[in-house]
Design an enzyme around this catalytic site. Structure first.
Site, short mmCIF file in Angstrom:
data_model
loop_
_atom_site.label_atom_id
_atom_site.label_comp_id
_atom_site.label_asym_id
_atom_site.label_seq_id
_atom_site.Cartn_x
_atom_site.Cartn_y
_atom_site.Cartn_z
N TYR A 123 0.82 -1.21 0.00
CA TYR A 123 0.00 0.00 0.00
C TYR A 123 0.86 1.26 0.00
CZ TYR A 123 -2.96 3.72 1.90
OH TYR A 123 -3.59 4.91 2.12
N TYR A 124 1.86 1.29 0.86
CA TYR A 124 2.69 2.50 0.97
C TYR A 124 3.66 2.68 -0.19
CZ TYR A 124 0.99 3.98 5.51
OH TYR A 124 0.20 4.44 6.51
#
Length: 382
Positions: A123-124
């Site tokens: 996600y990051y």
């Protein structure tokens, strides 16, 4: 695509010296075939190629017991094929194509480099693309189901959230932390001192019992306190399953959850998993016994005040959904072992329109600790 040309996604690009399991290879085969097909479509001389990514998504599961091995639970999974085209018929479809493609690349690199990444890492790596963590979570589950492997075979894990207290034997003189975070590779060596395991829904209750050293209870003996801070993550379930399977003797395991629909849902998740993670059946703990809370525990504390509160609209909808779920019944329509009492408790919640939290027991004489000691003593026949 000309067979003489080499795609960047051919198996020959695998890093040397990295162990690739059979399950890993299934994933690599799927990703490489998908990416090579996309490249072939892009290279269409007419310019009318239609790149597509196809996944299988679980829409329903129905448990059934193996006729040859009655104690073995299988899952009949109903799924549907989901296709994402580029550029697609809308910007939303193009966005989904980009999300899945990016996740597949992350998995490909992780497997070929022999590393494990978290869903949070993915996600990051591109927050602007994914927009929210749930996007990654959903597609990770779809990819695992499509390849018919577990999430660990994707070299992807959830960020650890489980905690355990009591792993260190106090008689050895070791100075390990009392509370340890549970990861996929959490080690346990000498566990002969463990007489019982208590799985606790809430971190606050776990912390309170740990502070009171309940894991070294003089009446029921030393044990383990475990929490996943709500619905369990795979790392916590996998840790418990390994511990139970490798213990030299049978260790009784108990569950302590709120008397509400979510508490019962968490109980079911530990026992039999969830629909989206049906392929993770190797982490189930069907031998876990439910010690509370139950309606009788709440009734005993009515004299000190009303420990219950009304069900919310969401609670009632969740309770009705639990009772109607096919995941609770085998192929004959019979409620799964360990869930019969849970069905009765959910029906009681709906009839009384009440629910209660574990912390409500702290208002009684002796509090939660005395009540829990008495309940475990009964279960352990002390």
């Amino acid at each position: 695509m000309d067979s003489s040309q080499h795609s960047p996604f051919d198996r020959s690009s695998q890093s040397t010296g990295v162990h690739i399991s059979a399950a890993n290879q299934l994933v690599l085969d799927y990703i490489e075939a998908t990416f090579n097909a996309i490249i072939q479509e892009i290279r269409e001389p007419s310019g009318h190629g239609k790149p597509v990514i196809a996944l299988n998504r679980i829409v329903a599961v129905r448990p059934s017991f193996d006729e040859g091995e009655p104690s073995r639970l299988n899952w009949h999974v109903k799924s549907r094929k989901v296709k994402y085209h580029f550029p697609g018929q809308s910007t939303a479809e193009a966005w989904r194509f980009a999300c899945v493609g990016r996740i597949l690349r992350e998995i490909l690199v992780a497997i070929k480099q022999g590393i494990t990444i978290t869903k949070r890492d993915i996600y990051y790596h591109d927050v602007a693309l994914f927009k929210k963590q749930e996007t990654v979570d959903r597609y990770i589950d779809d990819i695992a189901h499509t390849c018919q492997v577990t999430r660990r075979d994707l070299n992807v894990v959830a960020s650890p959230k489980g905690l355990v207290a009591g792993l260190c034997d106090p008689g050895t003189g070791e100075h390990a932390p009392v509370i340890q975070t549970i990861c996929a590779n959490t080690a346990f060596t000498a566990i002969g001192h463990v007489n019982w395991i208590l799985i606790i829904e809430k971190e606050a209750t776990f912390n309170a019992l740990t502070e009171r050293k309940f894991h070294r209870n003089p009446i029921v003996g030393p044990g383990l306190l475990v929490t996943a801070k709500g619905y369990p993550d795979i790392a916590t379930r996998y840790f418990l399953r390994r511990l139970l399977d490798h213990s030299p003797s049978s260790i009784p395991v108990f569950g302590l959850f709120d008397w509400d629909p979510d508490g019962v849902g968490i109980l079911k998740c530990y026992l039999y998993g969830s629909r989206n993670l049906a392929q993770e059946h190797g982490c189930n703990i069907p031998e876990m016994r439910w010690v509370g809370l139950k309606a009788e525990d709440v009734a005993l504390h009515q004299a000190i005040g009303n420990p219950t509160v009304p069900l919310s609209r969401r609670d009632r909808m969740a309770a009705v959904g639990l009772l109607a779920s096919q995941e609770w019944h085998d192929q004959t329509g019979t409620v799964l072992p360990g869930l019969q009492e849970a069905v009765t408790e959910v029906q009681r919640m709906l009839m009384l329109n009440r629910k209660a939290e574990i912390q409500s027991l702290d208002e009684g004489q002796g509090g939660l600790e005395d009540w829990l000691t008495g309940r475990l003593s009964q279960q352990l026949c002390l």
